[in-house]
Design a protein around this motif. Structure first.
Motif, PDB file in Angstrom:
ATOM      1  N   VAL A 190     -76.718  53.675  88.306  1.00  0.00           N
ATOM      2  CA  VAL A 190     -77.677  54.761  88.267  1.00  0.00           C
ATOM      3  C   VAL A 190     -77.658  55.008  86.858  1.00  0.00           C
ATOM      4  O   VAL A 190     -79.743  55.523  86.729  1.00  0.00           O
ATOM      5  N   ALA A 191     -77.125  55.040  86.376  1.00  0.00           N
ATOM      6  CA  ALA A 191     -77.021  55.158  84.443  1.00  0.00           C
ATOM      7  C   ALA A 191     -78.204  54.630  84.089  1.00  0.00           C
ATOM      8  O   ALA A 191     -78.664  55.018  83.335  1.00  0.00           O
ATOM      9  N   ARG A 192     -77.630  53.355  84.044  1.00  0.00           N
ATOM     10  CA  ARG A 192     -78.488  51.769  83.432  1.00  0.00           C
ATOM     11  C   ARG A 192     -80.099  52.206  84.408  1.00  0.00           C
ATOM     12  O   ARG A 192     -81.286  51.411  83.736  1.00  0.00           O
ATOM     13  N   TRP A 193     -79.811  52.300  85.734  1.00  0.00           N
ATOM     14  CA  TRP A 193     -81.574  52.453  85.918  1.00  0.00           C
ATOM     15  C   TRP A 193     -82.320  53.842  85.757  1.00  0.00           C
ATOM     16  O   TRP A 193     -83.179  53.771  85.778  1.00  0.00           O
ATOM     17  N   LEU A 194     -81.038  54.711  85.525  1.00  0.00           N
ATOM     18  CA  LEU A 194     -82.416  55.858  84.458  1.00  0.00           C
ATOM     19  C   LEU A 194     -82.648  55.827  83.671  1.00  0.00           C
ATOM     20  O   LEU A 194     -83.743  56.372  83.019  1.00  0.00           O
ATOM     21  N   ASP A 195     -81.919  55.027  82.493  1.00  0.00           N
ATOM     22  CA  ASP A 195     -82.312  54.747  81.548  1.00  0.00           C
ATOM     23  C   ASP A 195     -83.756  53.558  81.579  1.00  0.00           C
ATOM     24  O   ASP A 195     -84.817  53.948  80.435  1.00  0.00           O
ATOM     25  N   ARG A 196     -83.616  52.648  82.720  1.00  0.00           N
ATOM     26  CA  ARG A 196     -84.532  52.188  82.143  1.00  0.00           C
ATOM     27  C   ARG A 196     -86.093  52.486  82.928  1.00  0.00           C
ATOM     28  O   ARG A 196     -86.527  52.071  82.047  1.00  0.00           O
ATOM     29  N   VAL A 197     -85.670  53.301  84.022  1.00  0.00           N
ATOM     30  CA  VAL A 197     -86.907  54.210  84.422  1.00  0.00           C
ATOM     31  C   VAL A 197     -87.769  55.207  83.297  1.00  0.00           C
ATOM     32  O   VAL A 197     -89.307  55.160  82.946  1.00  0.00           O
ATOM     33  N   GLY A 198     -86.789  54.830  82.573  1.00  0.00           N
ATOM     34  CA  GLY A 198     -87.372  56.841  82.012  1.00  0.00           C
ATOM     35  C   GLY A 198     -87.470  56.504  80.547  1.00  0.00           C
ATOM     36  O   GLY A 198     -88.385  57.145  80.480  1.00  0.00           O
ATOM     37  N   ASN A 199     -87.322  54.787  80.310  1.00  0.00           N
ATOM     38  CA  ASN A 199     -88.345  53.971  79.030  1.00  0.00           C
ATOM     39  C   ASN A 199     -89.991  53.333  79.302  1.00  0.00           C
ATOM     40  O   ASN A 199     -89.767  52.821  78.079  1.00  0.00           O
ATOM     41  N   ARG A 200     -89.753  53.670  80.396  1.00  0.00           N
ATOM     42  CA  ARG A 200     -90.967  52.922  80.151  1.00  0.00           C
ATOM     43  C   ARG A 200     -91.470  53.941  79.829  1.00  0.00           C
ATOM     44  O   ARG A 200     -91.933  55.633  80.268  1.00  0.00           O
ATOM     45  N   PRO A 201     -93.203  52.894  79.236  1.00  0.00           N
ATOM     46  CA  PRO A 201     -94.068  54.527  78.943  1.00  0.00           C
ATOM     47  C   PRO A 201     -94.870  55.270  78.983  1.00  0.00           C
ATOM     48  O   PRO A 201     -94.921  56.624  78.894  1.00  0.00           O
ATOM     49  N   ALA A 202     -94.778  54.470  80.898  1.00  0.00           N
ATOM     50  CA  ALA A 202     -95.997  55.456  81.408  1.00  0.00           C
ATOM     51  C   ALA A 202     -95.233  56.794  81.733  1.00  0.00           C
ATOM     52  O   ALA A 202     -95.174  57.981  82.463  1.00  0.00           O
ATOM     53  N   VAL A 203     -93.791  56.826  81.559  1.00  0.00           N
ATOM     54  CA  VAL A 203     -92.851  57.704  82.123  1.00  0.00           C
ATOM     55  C   VAL A 203     -92.931  58.696  81.782  1.00  0.00           C
ATOM     56  O   VAL A 203     -92.277  59.904  81.581  1.00  0.00           O
TER      57      VAL A 203
END
Length: 234
Positions: A190-203
């Motif tokens: 979950v931690a890795r996924w949060l980081d991955r999604v959170g670093n998307r420019p649109a997010v």
């Protein structure tokens, strides 16, 4: 708000406040380059209970949208995500198997993850009196749900394999893990996924939008409206 020339929809009126459910839709609008305009719904001032907003959202909850091309209003964040995904043909697979994969996790979020995490945050942080039984009950269920998500993400980058509305729905709720009493070292996927999604420019753009309209601090009026949950009389 996104006004890109290559916008994929004729236009959306977005009735929004930067709660997790509001952020779900903000993320989609930015990801899909939808042309939208924001109408802040300050839930701390009770704007969600006004007759004008109730016409759009009979449940007196935000977000809501008006699809100007179809001249239709939609409430409930999951329904909004599904409508926008189908209309733009973005972030939901076209094949039946992939579509089912996304929809089951979208419904898992709206029926379970969101409500449980919301109650966990309330009883742990905002209840006027400590409620040990409620804290214990919701905290245990929150950890169970994080375990489900962690297991799901053990062998994939995104919840339904490819980035989709399932991720957009779950991300804003899981991002509040600290207020839910969750330690991410117990849930490394979950931690890795949060980081991955959170670093998307649109997010990042979606969250910047929230910061533009969020009050710098909560007033007593905000706290009463947000956590008193008093039913409004007709």
């Amino acid at each position: 708000m996104n006004t890109a020339a290559n916008a994929t929809a004729a236009g959306v009126d977005f009735y929004y406040w930067p709660t997790p459910n509001g952020q779900k839709v903000a993320i989609f609008l930015e990801e899909a380059l939808v042309n939208y305009r924001v109408h802040p719904v300050d839930i701390g001032k009770g704007v969600q209970f006004t007759p004008e907003f109730e016409k759009l959202s009979p449940n007196n909850r935000m977000p809501a949208i008006v699809d100007r091309e179809l001249d239709v209003s939609i409430f409930e964040s999951g329904a909004i995500l599904l409508h926008l995904a189908e209309k733009t043909r973005r972030f939901i697979p076209t094949n039946p198997q992939g579509r089912v994969e996304v929809l089951q996790w979208l419904f898992w979020q709206v029926a379970g993850l969101g409500p449980i995490l919301g109650q966990t945050v309330f009883f742990r942080n905002y209840a006027p009196e400590a409620q040990p039984l409620a804290i214990d009950r919701f905290s245990k269920e929150a950890k169970r749900l994080y375990a489900v998500l962690n297991k799901r993400l053990a062998d994939r980058e995104y919840i339904a394999n490819e980035y989709s509305i399932a991720d957009m729905a779950a991300f804003p709720w899981a991002l509040q893990y600290a207020a839910q009493g969750i330690a991410l070292d117990e849930f490394p996927h979950v931690a890795r996924w949060l980081d991955r999604v959170g670093n998307r420019p649109a997010v990042k753009r979606a969250y910047a939008l929230g910061e533009e309209i969020r009050p710098s601090q909560l007033t007593d009026e905000h706290r009463k409206q947000l956590y008193g949950q008093q039913t409004q009389k007709a």
